[in-house]
Motif scaffolding. Sequence first.
Motif, short mmCIF file in Angstrom:
data_model
loop_
_atom_site.label_atom_id
_atom_site.label_comp_id
_atom_site.label_asym_id
_atom_site.label_seq_id
_atom_site.Cartn_x
_atom_site.Cartn_y
_atom_site.Cartn_z
N HIS A 1 5.24 -4.98 -11.99
CA HIS A 1 6.68 -5.24 -12.15
C HIS A 1 7.19 -5.94 -10.90
O HIS A 1 6.70 -5.70 -9.80
CB HIS A 1 7.45 -3.92 -12.31
CG HIS A 1 7.01 -3.07 -13.44
ND1 HIS A 1 7.49 -3.22 -14.72
CD2 HIS A 1 6.11 -2.06 -13.50
CE1 HIS A 1 6.92 -2.33 -15.51
NE2 HIS A 1 6.07 -1.61 -14.80
N ARG A 2 8.19 -6.76 -11.09
CA ARG A 2 8.92 -7.36 -9.96
C ARG A 2 10.29 -6.69 -9.95
O ARG A 2 11.02 -6.74 -10.94
CB ARG A 2 9.07 -8.86 -10.15
CG ARG A 2 7.76 -9.60 -10.28
CD ARG A 2 7.26 -10.25 -9.03
NE ARG A 2 8.18 -11.24 -8.54
CZ ARG A 2 8.21 -11.61 -7.26
NH1 ARG A 2 7.42 -11.07 -6.40
NH2 ARG A 2 9.08 -12.51 -6.86
N ILE A 3 10.60 -6.06 -8.84
CA ILE A 3 11.89 -5.37 -8.72
C ILE A 3 12.56 -5.78 -7.41
O ILE A 3 11.90 -6.21 -6.47
CB ILE A 3 11.73 -3.83 -8.76
CG1 ILE A 3 10.94 -3.32 -7.55
CG2 ILE A 3 11.09 -3.37 -10.06
CD1 ILE A 3 11.03 -1.82 -7.35
N ALA A 4 13.87 -5.61 -7.39
CA ALA A 4 14.62 -5.84 -6.16
C ALA A 4 14.25 -4.77 -5.15
O ALA A 4 14.04 -3.61 -5.51
CB ALA A 4 16.12 -5.83 -6.44
N LYS A 5 14.17 -5.14 -3.89
CA LYS A 5 13.79 -4.18 -2.85
C LYS A 5 14.74 -2.98 -2.82
O LYS A 5 14.30 -1.86 -2.55
CB LYS A 5 13.76 -4.87 -1.49
CG LYS A 5 12.64 -5.86 -1.36
CD LYS A 5 12.64 -6.55 -0.01
CE LYS A 5 11.50 -7.56 0.06
NZ LYS A 5 11.47 -8.29 1.33
N GLY B 1 0.80 -1.22 0.00
CA GLY B 1 0.00 0.00 0.00
C GLY B 1 0.83 1.27 0.00
O GLY B 1 0.30 2.36 -0.23
N ASP B 2 2.14 1.16 0.27
CA ASP B 2 3.02 2.33 0.22
C ASP B 2 3.24 2.77 -1.22
O ASP B 2 3.22 1.95 -2.14
CB ASP B 2 4.39 2.02 0.84
CG ASP B 2 4.37 1.94 2.35
OD1 ASP B 2 3.35 2.32 2.96
OD2 ASP B 2 5.39 1.50 2.92
N VAL C 1 2.46 -3.70 -4.07
CA VAL C 1 1.30 -4.59 -3.99
C VAL C 1 1.63 -5.95 -3.37
O VAL C 1 0.72 -6.67 -2.97
CB VAL C 1 0.60 -4.78 -5.36
CG1 VAL C 1 0.03 -3.47 -5.84
CG2 VAL C 1 1.53 -5.37 -6.39
N ASN C 2 2.92 -6.29 -3.26
CA ASN C 2 3.29 -7.57 -2.64
C ASN C 2 4.73 -7.50 -2.17
O ASN C 2 5.60 -6.98 -2.86
CB ASN C 2 3.10 -8.74 -3.61
CG ASN C 2 3.19 -10.07 -2.92
OD1 ASN C 2 3.00 -10.17 -1.71
ND2 ASN C 2 3.48 -11.12 -3.68
N ASP C 3 4.95 -8.02 -0.98
CA ASP C 3 6.29 -8.13 -0.40
C ASP C 3 6.39 -9.51 0.23
O ASP C 3 5.92 -9.73 1.34
CB ASP C 3 6.50 -7.04 0.65
CG ASP C 3 7.88 -7.07 1.26
OD1 ASP C 3 8.74 -7.86 0.81
OD2 ASP C 3 8.13 -6.30 2.21
N GLU C 4 6.96 -10.45 -0.51
CA GLU C 4 7.04 -11.83 -0.03
C GLU C 4 8.09 -11.97 1.05
O GLU C 4 9.22 -11.49 0.90
CB GLU C 4 7.38 -12.77 -1.19
CG GLU C 4 6.30 -12.84 -2.25
CD GLU C 4 6.69 -13.75 -3.41
OE1 GLU C 4 7.47 -14.69 -3.19
OE2 GLU C 4 6.21 -13.50 -4.51
N GLY D 1 11.01 -13.32 3.04
CA GLY D 1 12.18 -14.10 2.65
C GLY D 1 12.65 -13.85 1.22
O GLY D 1 13.62 -14.44 0.78
N SER D 2 11.95 -12.99 0.50
CA SER D 2 12.33 -12.70 -0.88
C SER D 2 13.00 -11.33 -0.95
O SER D 2 12.70 -10.44 -0.16
CB SER D 2 11.09 -12.70 -1.78
OG SER D 2 11.43 -12.28 -3.09
N SER D 3 13.88 -11.16 -1.91
CA SER D 3 14.51 -9.86 -2.12
C SER D 3 13.75 -9.04 -3.16
O SER D 3 14.19 -7.98 -3.56
CB SER D 3 15.96 -10.04 -2.56
OG SER D 3 16.00 -10.74 -3.80
N LEU D 4 12.58 -9.56 -3.60
CA LEU D 4 11.80 -8.89 -4.63
C LEU D 4 10.48 -8.33 -4.09
O LEU D 4 9.91 -8.86 -3.14
CB LEU D 4 11.49 -9.86 -5.77
CG LEU D 4 12.68 -10.44 -6.51
CD1 LEU D 4 12.20 -11.47 -7.54
CD2 LEU D 4 13.47 -9.34 -7.19
N LEU D 5 10.03 -7.26 -4.74
CA LEU D 5 8.72 -6.66 -4.48
C LEU D 5 7.91 -6.70 -5.76
O LEU D 5 8.47 -6.65 -6.85
CB LEU D 5 8.87 -5.19 -4.09
CG LEU D 5 9.49 -4.83 -2.77
CD1 LEU D 5 9.74 -3.32 -2.73
CD2 LEU D 5 8.57 -5.24 -1.64
#
Length: 93
Positions: free
Chosen positions: A81-85, A5-6, A28-31, A33-37
């Motif tokens: 999009h999937r991007i690195a945090k 939501g940020d 919209v998603n922050d898994e 243990g993952s380095s991706l958002l």
Amino acid sequence: MANIGDIYWTEIYYEDKIESKVRPVLVVNDEVGSSLLTIAEITSSPPNISPTYFDQYKEPIYKWKDAGLSRLSFVKTHKLHRIAKNELGTYCG
């Protein structure tokens, strides 16, 4: 740390070009243990009066001022999009 939501200002690369543009995005998603958002692009361009196909995927941000945006904006729910945090830019709201 980004929360779902940020809104952040982030560099987005065009699909068919080498060029990029810094634009607001919604987390919209922050898994865990993952380095991706997963993020969705935001635009200030409203849906057309005679809607195009993609206009149906624009969702308004009603509290755009509270979100740190300068005008009414829309989440482009079809532009994910999937991007690195660590690629997330400046916090907006």
